[in-house]
Design a protein around this motif. Structure first.
Motif, PDB file in Angstrom:
ATOM      1  N   ALA A   1      37.521  40.180  33.820  1.00 40.18           N
ATOM      2  CA  ALA A   1      38.251  41.445  33.721  1.00 40.18           C
ATOM      3  C   ALA A   1      39.564  41.352  34.503  1.00 40.18           C
ATOM      4  CB  ALA A   1      37.398  42.587  34.258  1.00 40.18           C
ATOM      5  N   LEU A   2      40.682  41.794  33.854  1.00 37.84           N
ATOM      6  CA  LEU A   2      42.010  41.783  34.470  1.00 37.84           C
ATOM      7  C   LEU A   2      42.708  43.111  34.206  1.00 37.84           C
ATOM      8  CD1 LEU A   2      43.246  38.245  33.313  1.00 37.84           C
ATOM      9  CD2 LEU A   2      42.399  38.831  35.587  1.00 37.84           C
ATOM     10  N   GLU A   3      43.707  43.429  35.030  1.00 40.74           N
ATOM     11  CA  GLU A   3      44.542  44.612  34.823  1.00 40.74           C
ATOM     12  C   GLU A   3      45.658  44.238  33.849  1.00 40.74           C
ATOM     13  OE1 GLU A   3      44.302  47.695  35.896  1.00 40.74           O
ATOM     14  OE2 GLU A   3      42.490  47.387  37.082  1.00 40.74           O
ATOM     15  N   VAL A   4      45.548  44.729  32.614  1.00 38.76           N
ATOM     16  CA  VAL A   4      46.522  44.336  31.579  1.00 38.76           C
ATOM     17  C   VAL A   4      47.104  45.550  30.870  1.00 38.76           C
ATOM     18  CG1 VAL A   4      45.487  42.074  31.176  1.00 38.76           C
ATOM     19  CG2 VAL A   4      44.670  44.056  29.883  1.00 38.76           C
ATOM     20  N   GLU A   5      47.181  46.694  31.527  1.00 39.50           N
ATOM     21  CA  GLU A   5      47.681  47.903  30.875  1.00 39.50           C
ATOM     22  C   GLU A   5      49.137  47.761  30.455  1.00 39.50           C
ATOM     23  OE1 GLU A   5      47.024  51.267  33.311  1.00 39.50           O
ATOM     24  OE2 GLU A   5      44.833  51.102  33.274  1.00 39.50           O
ATOM     25  N   GLU A   6      49.965  47.129  31.292  1.00 47.84           N
ATOM     26  CA  GLU A   6      51.378  46.953  30.979  1.00 47.84           C
ATOM     27  C   GLU A   6      51.667  45.572  30.391  1.00 47.84           C
ATOM     28  OE1 GLU A   6      53.656  47.757  34.427  1.00 47.84           O
ATOM     29  OE2 GLU A   6      52.972  49.828  34.617  1.00 47.84           O
ATOM     30  N   GLY A   7      50.641  44.858  30.031  1.00 41.38           N
ATOM     31  CA  GLY A   7      50.824  43.530  29.466  1.00 41.38           C
ATOM     32  C   GLY A   7      50.489  42.442  30.464  1.00 41.38           C
ATOM     33  N   LEU A   8      50.166  41.253  29.956  1.00 40.85           N
ATOM     34  CA  LEU A   8      49.791  40.137  30.806  1.00 40.85           C
ATOM     35  C   LEU A   8      51.023  39.522  31.475  1.00 40.85           C
ATOM     36  CD1 LEU A   8      47.222  40.381  28.932  1.00 40.85           C
ATOM     37  CD2 LEU A   8      46.922  37.949  29.342  1.00 40.85           C
ATOM     38  N   THR A   9      50.893  39.197  32.750  1.00 36.76           N
ATOM     39  CA  THR A   9      51.962  38.475  33.439  1.00 36.76           C
ATOM     40  C   THR A   9      51.881  36.998  33.075  1.00 36.76           C
ATOM     41  OG1 THR A   9      50.589  38.046  35.382  1.00 36.76           O
ATOM     42  CG2 THR A   9      51.850  40.116  35.350  1.00 36.76           C
ATOM     43  N   ALA A  10      52.893  36.234  33.476  1.00 37.94           N
ATOM     44  CA  ALA A  10      52.897  34.798  33.202  1.00 37.94           C
ATOM     45  C   ALA A  10      51.717  34.116  33.894  1.00 37.94           C
ATOM     46  CB  ALA A  10      54.219  34.183  33.661  1.00 37.94           C
ATOM     47  N   GLU A  11      51.352  34.574  35.111  1.00 34.69           N
ATOM     48  CA  GLU A  11      50.228  33.992  35.838  1.00 34.69           C
ATOM     49  C   GLU A  11      48.908  34.262  35.106  1.00 34.69           C
ATOM     50  OE1 GLU A  11      52.543  35.876  37.125  1.00 34.69           O
ATOM     51  OE2 GLU A  11      53.630  34.465  38.415  1.00 34.69           O
ATOM     52  N   GLN A  12      48.760  35.486  34.573  1.00 31.59           N
ATOM     53  CA  GLN A  12      47.540  35.825  33.837  1.00 31.59           C
ATOM     54  C   GLN A  12      47.437  35.036  32.538  1.00 31.59           C
ATOM     55  OE1 GLN A  12      48.144  40.082  33.631  1.00 31.59           O
ATOM     56  NE2 GLN A  12      46.704  40.471  35.311  1.00 31.59           N
ATOM     57  N   MET A  13      48.578  34.840  31.870  1.00 29.74           N
ATOM     58  CA  MET A  13      48.577  34.043  30.648  1.00 29.74           C
ATOM     59  C   MET A  13      48.257  32.586  30.957  1.00 29.74           C
ATOM     60  SD  MET A  13      51.864  35.727  28.667  1.00 29.74           S
ATOM     61  CE  MET A  13      51.746  34.677  27.243  1.00 29.74           C
ATOM     62  N   SER A  14      48.751  32.090  32.085  1.00 32.19           N
ATOM     63  CA  SER A  14      48.433  30.727  32.496  1.00 32.19           C
ATOM     64  C   SER A  14      46.939  30.589  32.807  1.00 32.19           C
ATOM     65  CB  SER A  14      49.273  30.362  33.725  1.00 32.19           C
ATOM     66  OG  SER A  14      49.023  29.050  34.130  1.00 32.19           O
ATOM     67  N   MET A  15      46.349  31.634  33.429  1.00 35.39           N
ATOM     68  CA  MET A  15      44.921  31.637  33.697  1.00 35.39           C
ATOM     69  C   MET A  15      44.130  31.626  32.388  1.00 35.39           C
ATOM     70  SD  MET A  15      42.557  34.561  35.505  1.00 35.39           S
ATOM     71  CE  MET A  15      43.594  34.694  36.947  1.00 35.39           C
ATOM     72  N   MET A  16      44.628  32.389  31.409  1.00 39.29           N
ATOM     73  CA  MET A  16      43.980  32.419  30.106  1.00 39.29           C
ATOM     74  C   MET A  16      43.997  31.033  29.463  1.00 39.29           C
ATOM     75  SD  MET A  16      44.891  34.750  26.748  1.00 39.29           S
ATOM     76  CE  MET A  16      45.163  36.212  27.727  1.00 39.29           C
TER      77      MET A  16
END
Length: 520
Positions: free
Chosen positions: A183-198
């Motif tokens: 689970a991540l906070e993605v209300e305003e869209g994924l950050t570059a770090e979150q996309m890299s984690m994905m």
């Protein structure tokens, strides 16, 4: 009978200076550069390596070449070998085109060129060639040394980035349901770090499936696992591509800043509408907005801006004049392109000077048709005691409320909103308003703006200040004509804003020197 001509005989005089006329432009260039304090050249000093050419000599030959409409480093090198003027200024030195090009674009050159303008203005003042009672400001577009098809538009980048953000959110939701992503906070869209984690989680998942395939000999099971790996593998490739694109879009937006576009060839250049539209199709070209301040057709200060709007350059240009060139005179003169509430407020309140600057509808307001038009709100009767206006149908528009509007720069405009009592059955409705039937007419009045316009109208109707404003067209605009038509400087020959500013500064000083040398 012929005059004596012998190629094998030494010819006197050897001093080239004697070959130049007394009023030659080379002497004006020499006096100007020699008047610059020696401290201005200390930045060019080097204590190691081969001794460098003296910066005074380099500046003289470059200025002289620009006065002869020669802007190419290679052609300037050629002039050091066959031009009497430049040979005398160079005193036998022949720098290569690489040395010339490196010298005129180095950072220290910017301050040196500005010192040229300061010393040149001091000479004009000493010789009573300028009055110092006003400066005349105007701008023009200079085409950049960039390909006109290398544009990047801010609106397009924002659109693509928004679409990418939405797709990445959808992808995250799918992976979260499949228990691949936490689970991540993605209300305003994924950050570059979150996309890299994905991407990392997907790669782990794909590697796990690959290991399962390699560890089993059952063909049917291998086929099933390979089928399960297919979608995550495709998503992994997609998210890596999205990461690259997101990084590129963020870089593009960082380069543009507040601009709407930039050129890939010269990232400081913005796409603008040029007057010299040869194709007559309104095509935008990469360029810079050149602002100059003149008096008696001499350029006293200049600045280069990446935004095409003249109105937004006024305040930073005046700041630059005060910081780097000279103290502002009493009168600041410019055309209607600079007439705005922020500019009037800055000149009147902050600088306490007199703006002789028209506004957008100034000329239209002088016409009889405008003054006699009963539907122009400027002609409506205002009752100060009741704070209301009277429309052509003798209806009252009473004060309703205050409204504040904020532009992109953060400047606030305050409006008084007036609303009509009853517009029902009005015979002039179609001429007075475009509002829907059943609604009453409203009117917004910016009191500060109206006071500023009245101030400008009063100043321009006065004989003394009005005569100063009437000098504008014959003072500042001929400089652009001389720069482009006579000198032939229509396009920058270098890239990036600091280097372009140096290039244009040398060209403008060349225009000054040609006018100064020809004054007699």
């Amino acid at each position: 009978m012929f005059k004596d001509y012998n190629m094998n005989q030494l010819v006197l005089p050897l001093d080239i200076e004697m070959k130049l006329s007394k009023d030659d432009i080379a002497f004006s260039i020499d006096r100007l550069v020699e008047s610059i304090p020696n401290e201005a050249f200390h930045e060019f000093r080097r204590d190691n390596g081969c001794p460098a050419y003296h910066p005074k000599m380099m500046l003289k030959i470059i200025l002289c070449a620009y006065t002869q409409s020669t802007f190419s480093g290679r052609k300037i090198e050629d002039l050091t070998k066959d031009s009497l003027r430049i040979m005398w200024l160079a005193q036998g030195h022949q720098p290569t085109y690489r040395t010339i090009n490196r010298f005129r674009v180095q950072p220290a050159m910017n301050a040196l060129i500005k010192e040229c303008f300061i010393q040149f203005r001091n000479r004009l003042v000493a010789e009573d060639l300028i009055d110092q009672d006003a400066i005349f400001i105007d701008g023009t577009k200079i085409e950049a040394d960039a390909n006109k098809f290398t544009f990047v538009w801010k609106r397009a980048v924002e659109k693509y980035l928004s679409s990418l953000t939405e797709k990445s959110k959808q992808m995250y939701e799918e992976l979260f349901k499949a228990n691949i992503m936490p689970a991540l906070e993605v209300e305003e869209g994924l950050t570059a770090e979150q996309m890299s984690m994905m991407a990392d989680k997907l790669e782990e998942h794909v590697n796990e499936k690959t290991a399962q395939i390699e560890s089993t000999e059952d063909v049917a099971k291998r086929k099933k696992i390979r089928s399960e790996r297919k979608e995550p593998k495709k998503l992994l490739k997609l998210i890596k591509d999205m990461l690259v694109r997101k990084h590129r879009y963020e870089i593009d937006l960082g380069i543009m800043g507040e601009r709407n576009s930039y050129s890939k060839t010269d990232k400081d250049a913005t796409f603008m509408r040029m007057k010299d539209d040869y194709m007559r199709n309104g095509q935008l070209k990469p360029g810079y907005n050149l602002q100059i301040a003149t008096e008696n057709q001499y350029t006293l200060a200049y600045a280069v801006f990446p935004n095409p709007s003249d109105s937004k350059t006024m305040i930073p240009f005046l700041d630059k004049i005060e910081e780097e060139f000279f103290e502002l005179p009493e009168h600041i003169v410019a055309d209607a392109g600079y007439g705005s509430e922020p500019n009037y407020n800055d000149i009147l309140v902050k600088r306490q000077k007199t703006p002789l600057i028209t506004y957008g509808h100034y000329l239209r307001e002088q016409k009889r048709s405008y003054k006699n038009n009963p539907f122009q709100t400027a002609n409506w009767t205002y009752d100060e005691s009741t704070d209301s206006y009277e429309c052509p149908n003798s209806k009252r528009l009473n004060f309703s409320h205050m409204s504040v509007r904020r532009d992109k720069t953060g400047f606030e405009r305050h409006f008084k909103v007036y609303r009509a009592e009853d517009c029902g059955g009005c015979p002039f409705r179609s001429q007075c308003t475009r509002a829907y039937e059943g609604t009453n007419r409203t009117m917004s009045v910016n009191v500060t703006w109206e006071e500023q316009k009245e101030y400008v109208r009063t100043k321009l109707s006065d004989e003394e200040t009005g005569s100063i404003y009437r000098r504008r067209k014959t003072d500042v605009e001929p400089v652009f004509g001389f720069l482009k038509a006579n000198l032939g400087f229509t396009r920058a020959s270098v890239r990036t804003r600091p280097k372009v500013e140096n290039d244009i500064g040398l060209a403008l000083m060349a225009v000054n020197l040609r006018k100064y040398a020809a004054r007699v």
